[in-house]
Design an enzyme around this catalytic site. Structure first.
Site, PDB file in Angstrom:
ATOM      1  N   VAL A 141     -66.909  37.390  46.603  1.00  0.00           N
ATOM      2  CA  VAL A 141     -66.056  38.082  45.201  1.00  0.00           C
ATOM      3  C   VAL A 141     -64.591  38.442  45.392  1.00  0.00           C
ATOM      4  O   VAL A 141     -64.102  38.085  44.184  1.00  0.00           O
ATOM      5  CB  VAL A 141     -67.031  39.376  44.981  1.00  0.00           C
ATOM      6  CG1 VAL A 141     -66.604  39.642  43.680  1.00  0.00           C
ATOM      7  CG2 VAL A 141     -68.502  38.827  44.837  1.00  0.00           C
TER       8      VAL A 141
ATOM      9  N   THR B 235     -72.390  45.438  43.100  1.00  0.00           N
ATOM     10  CA  THR B 235     -73.752  45.486  42.252  1.00  0.00           C
ATOM     11  C   THR B 235     -74.576  46.964  42.935  1.00  0.00           C
ATOM     12  O   THR B 235     -74.765  46.748  44.000  1.00  0.00           O
ATOM     13  CB  THR B 235     -74.484  44.330  42.483  1.00  0.00           C
ATOM     14  OG1 THR B 235     -73.867  43.303  42.071  1.00  0.00           O
ATOM     15  CG2 THR B 235     -75.814  44.404  41.389  1.00  0.00           C
TER      16      THR B 235
ATOM     17  N   ASP C 240     -59.291  44.370  54.065  1.00  0.00           N
ATOM     18  CA  ASP C 240     -60.659  44.137  54.617  1.00  0.00           C
ATOM     19  C   ASP C 240     -60.636  44.679  55.782  1.00  0.00           C
ATOM     20  O   ASP C 240     -59.692  44.655  56.617  1.00  0.00           O
ATOM     21  CB  ASP C 240     -61.030  42.723  54.559  1.00  0.00           C
ATOM     22  CG  ASP C 240     -62.554  42.525  54.723  1.00  0.00           C
ATOM     23  OD1 ASP C 240     -62.998  41.962  53.677  1.00  0.00           O
ATOM     24  OD2 ASP C 240     -62.977  42.683  55.730  1.00  0.00           O
TER      25      ASP C 240
ATOM     26  N   CYS D 278     -77.569  38.552  46.302  1.00  0.00           N
ATOM     27  CA  CYS D 278     -77.846  38.928  45.046  1.00  0.00           C
ATOM     28  C   CYS D 278     -78.947  38.994  44.449  1.00  0.00           C
ATOM     29  O   CYS D 278     -79.775  39.900  44.412  1.00  0.00           O
ATOM     30  CB  CYS D 278     -76.937  37.965  44.171  1.00  0.00           C
ATOM     31  SG  CYS D 278     -74.814  38.273  44.602  1.00  0.00           S
TER      32      CYS D 278
ATOM     33  N   ARG E 161     -76.536  35.031  55.129  1.00  0.00           N
ATOM     34  CA  ARG E 161     -77.102  36.282  54.738  1.00  0.00           C
ATOM     35  C   ARG E 161     -78.459  36.245  53.996  1.00  0.00           C
ATOM     36  O   ARG E 161     -78.486  35.650  52.974  1.00  0.00           O
ATOM     37  CB  ARG E 161     -76.122  36.904  54.161  1.00  0.00           C
ATOM     38  CG  ARG E 161     -74.972  37.469  55.108  1.00  0.00           C
ATOM     39  CD  ARG E 161     -73.852  38.238  54.240  1.00  0.00           C
ATOM     40  NE  ARG E 161     -73.226  37.345  53.339  1.00  0.00           N
ATOM     41  CZ  ARG E 161     -72.690  38.130  52.235  1.00  0.00           C
ATOM     42  NH1 ARG E 161     -72.394  39.408  52.339  1.00  0.00           N
ATOM     43  NH2 ARG E 161     -72.034  37.292  51.271  1.00  0.00           N
TER      44      ARG E 161
END
Length: 438
Positions: free
Chosen positions: A22, A125, A40, A265, A336
């Protein structure tokens, strides 16, 4: 408070916290109109990005090296940013409960380096209320500043589709929100500077949070329905693919297909919503039912593989089965929360020896995360069956004839498990192979 003019005139800076699927594409897009600090916590990732290497495969080396993004793992650099975007992951625990550790940690880091008059926009999210109930208190506690007076907060849910080169950052409508009207307009104008598809101004931060979490929940439920239908049709001896093609001739039939639902997600976000629902006293039923179906598909595929091996009189214990693909979806390197691992683990429980080939996945990561060794196709040798789990473009050269040549181990027919319904059943069966698909 900051303005768009201050950013595009490069008097102010944008900071991106989290440089994964993202954050990195967003940073590259903003770099075209403003000065960007890419932060990061991974020193390794920062060094790779400085060398022009994006391990997610979303940004090319030439595009990356041509940017002027300041890549850093020094949190102190966030002090120079007036507009901070947070794109850290929001995973779940093994108990299927939300893991807010990364977002809390990011909020602490930002709070400790937060300049007055800044705006912090979260894109991660989570369930409605996290921004205002969890993130803002952390920002205030760490910074000593007061939200609404010394700094402002917004929320703009990410809509990145990994591996999709058509629906990119600029081409997807961006939902934006802010804690007040002034913040909303500033956030909207900043994103409008790079989003050609335009922005949608949500009525509140909680509405924007809820909109994001239901986008993936809706998709999860639709795929769960297809998966349940595929189980039913399999028991009836009917091709799910043929049924869906026939039903798809109606103008309002939704084009969903059965399959494995993994990744960070769709297979995760619904649990954020159900967690919040339970916390306020409601027991969600439909959403969790869909999750149970999708979470069980890896085991189901493995069991059907075993059934087909038995049908062709293979001695299951010791069978060699090639698994094509390990990543959570096609044409991405991300493993993942991949549900292919569920197939592999269940095959092992039956005594089968899975052999995994995936040119998109990183061998070191596969070894570290799952203890799996990735093989080149030439090193696989003869097998008893093939589970074609992921539809990578890199597999397009593999024909039914190639599968026939691979399935030459021992006696009996080879078994082809076509998870994504990629192959022609008639062509596969004409070669003497046994075919099954979702």
């Amino acid at each position: 408070m900051i303005s768009l003019e201050g950013l595009v005139s490069r008097q102010s800076k944008i900071a991106m916290v989290g440089l994964g699927y993202v954050g990195l594409p967003l940073a590259v897009s903003f770099d075209k109109v403003a000065d960007v600090i890419g932060y990061d916590i991974s020193d390794r990732k920062i060094e790779e990005l400085k060398r022009g290497l994006d391990t997610t495969g979303e940004i090319t080396s030439s595009d990356l090296t041509s940017t002027e993004i300041e890549f850093t793992s020094d949190p102190g650099r966030l002090k120079d940013a007036a507009f901070i975007i947070v794109t850290v992951p929001t995973p779940i625990h093994n108990s299927k409960r939300p893991d807010l550790g990364p977002i809390k940690s990011a909020s602490r880091t930002i709070g400790q380096n937060l300049a007055k008059k800044s705006i912090v926009v979260f894109e991660s999210t989570f369930y409605p209320g996290v921004t205002e109930e969890i993130c803002i208190p952390i920002l205030e506690a760490e910074s000593g500043l007061v939200c609404g007076i010394d700094f402002k907060v917004g929320y703009s849910p990410e809509r990145i589709n990994p591996g999709d080169k058509i629906h990119t950052v600029e081409n997807i409508v961006k939902v934006v929100s802010g804690q007040d009207r002034e913040t909303l307009e500033t956030v909207a104008k900043v994103y409008e500077a790079i989003i050609s598809a335009g922005v949608y101004r949500a009525s509140s931060i909680r509405v924007a949070e809820a909109a994001k979490v239901i986008e993936n929940t809706q998709r999860d439920l639709n795929i769960a329905l297809m998966n349940e239908l595929s189980i039913i049709f399999s028991k009836m001896g009917i091709s799910t693919k043929d049924v869906l093609e026939a039903a798809g001739t109606k103008w309002n039939f939704l084009n969903f297909r059965p399959g494995l639902v993994g990744g960070h997600c769709i297979g995760v976000d619904p649990y954020y919503l159900t967690h919040k629902a339970e916390a306020i006293g409601y027991n969600p039923q439909v959403i969790l039912a869909g999750r149970r179906i999708n979470d069980g598909m890896g085991k189901y595929v493995a069991e059907m593989t075993i059934k087909k091996l038995i049908e062709v009189r293979k001695t299951v214990n010791g069978c060699r089965v090639l698994v094509l693909g390990l990543t959570f979806k096609e044409n991405v390197p991300d493993i993942r929360n991949t549900k292919v691992v569920d197939i592999i683990q269940n095959l092992k429980e039956f005594g089968v020896q899975p052999l995994v080939h995936d040119p998109m996945a990183n061998g070191d990561v596969a070894r570290h995360e799952y203890g799996l060794e990735l093989l080149s196709l030439g090193d696989v040798g003869r097998v008893d069956g093939v589970v074609w789990a992921v539809d990578h473009d890199a597999f397009k050269h593999i024909t039914p004839w190639h599968l026939k040549e691979l399935c030459g181990n021992g006696n009996g027919h080879g078994v082809i498990i076509d998870v994504k319904s990629i192959l022609s059943r008639a062509e596969v069966e004409s070669l003497g192979l046994v075919y099954w698909s979702l």
